[in-house]
Design a protein around this motif. Structure first.
Motif, mmCIF file in Angstrom:
data_model
loop_
_atom_site.group_PDB
_atom_site.id
_atom_site.type_symbol
_atom_site.label_atom_id
_atom_site.label_comp_id
_atom_site.label_asym_id
_atom_site.label_seq_id
_atom_site.Cartn_x
_atom_site.Cartn_y
_atom_site.Cartn_z
ATOM 1 N N PRO A 2 0.826 -1.211 0.000
ATOM 2 C CA PRO A 2 0.000 0.000 0.000
ATOM 3 C C PRO A 2 0.862 1.263 0.000
ATOM 4 O O PRO A 2 1.898 1.324 0.657
ATOM 5 C CB PRO A 2 -0.812 -0.120 1.291
ATOM 6 N N VAL A 3 0.414 2.244 -0.767
ATOM 7 C CA VAL A 3 1.080 3.550 -0.829
ATOM 8 C C VAL A 3 0.118 4.577 -0.247
ATOM 9 O O VAL A 3 -1.049 4.641 -0.662
ATOM 10 C CB VAL A 3 1.459 3.915 -2.272
ATOM 11 N N PRO A 4 0.550 5.379 0.711
ATOM 12 C CA PRO A 4 -0.389 6.275 1.390
ATOM 13 C C PRO A 4 -0.788 7.472 0.545
ATOM 14 O O PRO A 4 -0.041 7.916 -0.334
ATOM 15 C CB PRO A 4 0.407 6.733 2.612
ATOM 16 N N ARG A 5 -1.949 7.975 0.816
ATOM 17 C CA ARG A 5 -2.329 9.306 0.350
ATOM 18 C C ARG A 5 -1.702 10.312 1.307
ATOM 19 O O ARG A 5 -1.714 10.115 2.524
ATOM 20 C CB ARG A 5 -3.853 9.454 0.331
ATOM 21 N N VAL A 6 -1.168 11.397 0.764
ATOM 22 C CA VAL A 6 -0.494 12.411 1.580
ATOM 23 C C VAL A 6 -1.089 13.772 1.237
ATOM 24 O O VAL A 6 -1.098 14.184 0.070
ATOM 25 C CB VAL A 6 1.029 12.419 1.343
ATOM 26 N N ALA A 7 -1.593 14.457 2.252
ATOM 27 C CA ALA A 7 -2.161 15.791 2.074
ATOM 28 C C ALA A 7 -1.098 16.843 2.371
ATOM 29 O O ALA A 7 -0.251 16.657 3.250
ATOM 30 C CB ALA A 7 -3.360 15.975 2.998
ATOM 31 N N HIS A 8 -1.177 17.966 1.635
ATOM 32 C CA HIS A 8 -0.239 19.076 1.800
ATOM 33 C C HIS A 8 -1.070 20.332 2.056
ATOM 34 O O HIS A 8 -1.825 20.771 1.177
ATOM 35 C CB HIS A 8 0.627 19.237 0.553
ATOM 36 N N VAL A 13 -1.110 29.923 12.326
ATOM 37 C CA VAL A 13 -0.742 29.862 13.736
ATOM 38 C C VAL A 13 -0.089 31.182 14.108
ATOM 39 O O VAL A 13 1.025 31.481 13.675
ATOM 40 C CB VAL A 13 0.233 28.704 14.030
ATOM 41 N N GLU A 14 -0.776 32.003 14.851
ATOM 42 C CA GLU A 14 -0.232 33.281 15.333
ATOM 43 C C GLU A 14 0.309 34.133 14.186
ATOM 44 O O GLU A 14 1.363 34.759 14.293
ATOM 45 C CB GLU A 14 0.879 33.029 16.361
ATOM 46 N N GLY A 15 -0.411 34.154 13.073
ATOM 47 C CA GLY A 15 0.013 34.951 11.931
ATOM 48 C C GLY A 15 1.042 34.280 11.046
ATOM 49 O O GLY A 15 1.432 34.841 10.020
ATOM 50 N N VAL A 16 1.498 33.090 11.417
ATOM 51 C CA VAL A 16 2.424 32.309 10.596
ATOM 52 C C VAL A 16 1.612 31.307 9.777
ATOM 53 O O VAL A 16 0.770 30.584 10.318
ATOM 54 C CB VAL A 16 3.455 31.563 11.463
ATOM 55 N N ARG A 17 1.859 31.282 8.478
ATOM 56 C CA ARG A 17 1.169 30.334 7.598
ATOM 57 C C ARG A 17 2.015 29.072 7.527
ATOM 58 O O ARG A 17 2.932 28.952 6.720
ATOM 59 C CB ARG A 17 0.965 30.949 6.215
ATOM 60 N N VAL A 18 1.700 28.122 8.416
ATOM 61 C CA VAL A 18 2.509 26.916 8.570
ATOM 62 C C VAL A 18 2.118 25.898 7.511
ATOM 63 O O VAL A 18 0.955 25.490 7.416
ATOM 64 C CB VAL A 18 2.328 26.309 9.976
ATOM 65 N N PHE A 19 3.110 25.487 6.728
ATOM 66 C CA PHE A 19 2.911 24.401 5.778
ATOM 67 C C PHE A 19 3.187 23.070 6.470
ATOM 68 O O PHE A 19 4.117 22.961 7.277
ATOM 69 C CB PHE A 19 3.859 24.542 4.583
ATOM 70 N N TYR A 20 2.388 22.070 6.138
ATOM 71 C CA TYR A 20 2.670 20.737 6.665
ATOM 72 C C TYR A 20 2.182 19.683 5.703
ATOM 73 O O TYR A 20 1.323 19.921 4.857
ATOM 74 C CB TYR A 20 2.044 20.536 8.045
ATOM 75 N N ARG A 21 2.784 18.515 5.828
ATOM 76 C CA ARG A 21 2.359 17.343 5.064
ATOM 77 C C ARG A 21 1.901 16.274 6.047
ATOM 78 O O ARG A 21 2.473 16.138 7.130
ATOM 79 C CB ARG A 21 3.451 16.860 4.115
ATOM 80 N N GLU A 22 0.863 15.551 5.658
ATOM 81 C CA GLU A 22 0.225 14.601 6.572
ATOM 82 C C GLU A 22 -0.255 13.378 5.799
ATOM 83 O O GLU A 22 -0.944 13.513 4.785
ATOM 84 C CB GLU A 22 -0.965 15.273 7.256
ATOM 85 N N SER A 23 0.155 12.202 6.257
ATOM 86 C CA SER A 23 -0.354 10.979 5.635
ATOM 87 C C SER A 23 -1.773 10.711 6.123
ATOM 88 O O SER A 23 -2.160 11.099 7.226
ATOM 89 C CB SER A 23 0.554 9.795 5.953
ATOM 90 N N LEU A 24 -2.538 10.035 5.273
ATOM 91 C CA LEU A 24 -3.952 9.765 5.554
ATOM 92 C C LEU A 24 -4.177 8.260 5.565
ATOM 93 O O LEU A 24 -4.650 7.674 4.579
ATOM 94 C CB LEU A 24 -4.832 10.441 4.497
ATOM 95 N N LEU A 53 5.702 4.502 5.669
ATOM 96 C CA LEU A 53 4.901 4.172 6.854
ATOM 97 C C LEU A 53 3.526 4.840 6.895
ATOM 98 O O LEU A 53 2.714 4.522 7.763
ATOM 99 C CB LEU A 53 5.670 4.559 8.127
ATOM 100 N N GLY A 54 3.269 5.756 5.984
ATOM 101 C CA GLY A 54 2.063 6.565 6.077
ATOM 102 C C GLY A 54 0.766 5.844 5.849
ATOM 103 O O GLY A 54 -0.298 6.368 6.211
ATOM 104 N N SER A 55 0.795 4.650 5.268
ATOM 105 C CA SER A 55 -0.453 3.901 5.102
ATOM 106 C C SER A 55 -0.887 3.241 6.407
ATOM 107 O O SER A 55 -2.058 2.872 6.566
ATOM 108 C CB SER A 55 -0.294 2.840 4.009
ATOM 109 N N ARG A 56 0.047 3.104 7.368
ATOM 110 C CA ARG A 56 -0.255 2.446 8.645
ATOM 111 C C ARG A 56 -0.399 3.432 9.802
ATOM 112 O O ARG A 56 -1.090 3.136 10.787
ATOM 113 C CB ARG A 56 0.853 1.449 8.986
ATOM 114 N N TYR A 57 0.265 4.583 9.691
ATOM 115 C CA TYR A 57 0.285 5.543 10.794
ATOM 116 C C TYR A 57 0.024 6.948 10.234
ATOM 117 O O TYR A 57 0.247 7.215 9.054
ATOM 118 C CB TYR A 57 1.639 5.542 11.511
ATOM 119 N N ILE A 279 11.173 1.934 13.347
ATOM 120 C CA ILE A 279 10.178 2.930 13.747
ATOM 121 C C ILE A 279 8.793 2.287 13.811
ATOM 122 O O ILE A 279 8.031 2.500 14.767
ATOM 123 C CB ILE A 279 10.199 4.115 12.765
ATOM 124 N N ALA A 280 8.459 1.473 12.812
ATOM 125 C CA ALA A 280 7.156 0.807 12.803
ATOM 126 C C ALA A 280 7.005 -0.119 14.001
ATOM 127 O O ALA A 280 5.952 -0.150 14.663
ATOM 128 C CB ALA A 280 6.983 0.026 11.499
#
Length: 290
Positions: A2-8, A13-24, A53-57, A279-280
């Motif tokens: 499995p290959v995870p979907r990753v959102a960007h 946050v306090e006037g800072v436009r924080v970029f982040y990536r997150e597995s789903l 690891l993003g498909s599991r966590y 890590i897993a």
């Protein structure tokens, strides 16, 4: 496999436009791993780990102010306290209440500040070449910490690290097989370093680095008091944070799991195939931290 979907995404946050990536991951109750990046990189340094690891966590990796795609307002004060403030606000905005924290390089001073403020958030700790002990400082790192504003040559020394040669050297120094180090990492890092205002931000953080060393005793006391489950994975040939810094954690966390690798500072670049299963396994043993 499995290959995870990753959102960007971006989060204010306090006037800072924080970029982040997150597995789903498919499981809504998947364990959460907060990935705190190092210098001079950003969340992109975790792309391959997220794919592995993003498909599991649920892996979440933000960019700090002054790094990557995050946008800070004019006049933002670049210090490690402020990076921790924004990271704390980011965690609150996401509604995270329990997670495993992965700290690497600059991620250690950011993450340990977060842990001091909210020990209840930290269900486990993964340390990868993130120092909290004086014996983990090489001579080069000690010279870096000793730099002070206004001293002849101090700012020039920092700016030499912010060149393409300096950035590439951090990836390649100490590695066993340079062919395994993709050039994309240092190329993208340098792109961000060359953006307007970014070098000035890094100079300010470099001069503030001594504030981290001054806190080592507090962080060690936190480790002894809270004894989080810990996995230490370390590139033993790191020119900044050598092997004794990894072993020092066992003094305060004697039950921690330690693995040393024949590589340099950016150990994941060369040893992801060995590190990802560690890590897993660690996350599986902890279960759902929430």
């Amino acid at each position: 496999m499995p290959v995870p979907r990753v959102a960007h995404r971006h989060l204010d946050v306090e006037g800072v436009r924080v970029f982040y990536r997150e597995s789903l991951p498919e499981r809504q109750d998947a364990a959460v791993l907060l990935l705190l990046h190092g210098f001079p990189s950003a969340s992109h340094q975790f792309r391959r780990l997220i794919d592995a690891l993003g498909s599991r966590y649920r892996l979440i990796a933000p960019d700090y102010p002054g790094f990557g795609h995050t946008e800070a307002p004019p006049g933002f004060t670049y210090s490690f306290d402020r990076l921790a403030d924004v990271t704390e606000g980011f965690v609150r905005e996401l509604g995270l209440t329990g997670f495993v924290m992965y700290v690497f390089d600059f991620g250690a001073p950011v993450g340990f500040r977060l842990a001091e403020r909210h020990p209840e958030w930290i269900a486990g700790l993964i340390v990868q070449n993130g120092n909290a002990y004086t014996e983990g400082l090489s001579d080069a790192a000690r010279d870096f910490v000793a730099l002070r504003p206004g001293r002849p040559g101090a700012e020039e020394t920092i700016r030499d690290l912010l060149t393409l040669a300096g950035t590439r050297g951090q990836y390649e120094s100490g590695v066993a097989d340079p062919a395994l180090i993709a050039p994309d990492g240092w190329t993208l890092d340098q792109h961000f370093l060359d953006l307007p205002g970014r070098k000035e931000a890094q100079v300010a953080l470099a001069f503030d680095y001594r504030s981290n060393v001054e806190r080592y005793g507090r962080w060690q006391a936190w480790l002894r008091e809270h004894t989080p489950p810990a996995l230490i994975i370390w590139g033993g040939n790191d020119p900044f944070f050598p092997e004794p810094g990894a072993r020092a954690f066992l003094r305060d966390l004697p039950d921690a799991e330690l693995h040393l690798f024949d590589t340099g500072h950016f150990a994941l670049e060369e040893h992801l195939p060995e590190m990802a299963p560690l890590i897993a396994g660690f996350l599986d043993r902890l279960g759902d931290p929430r």
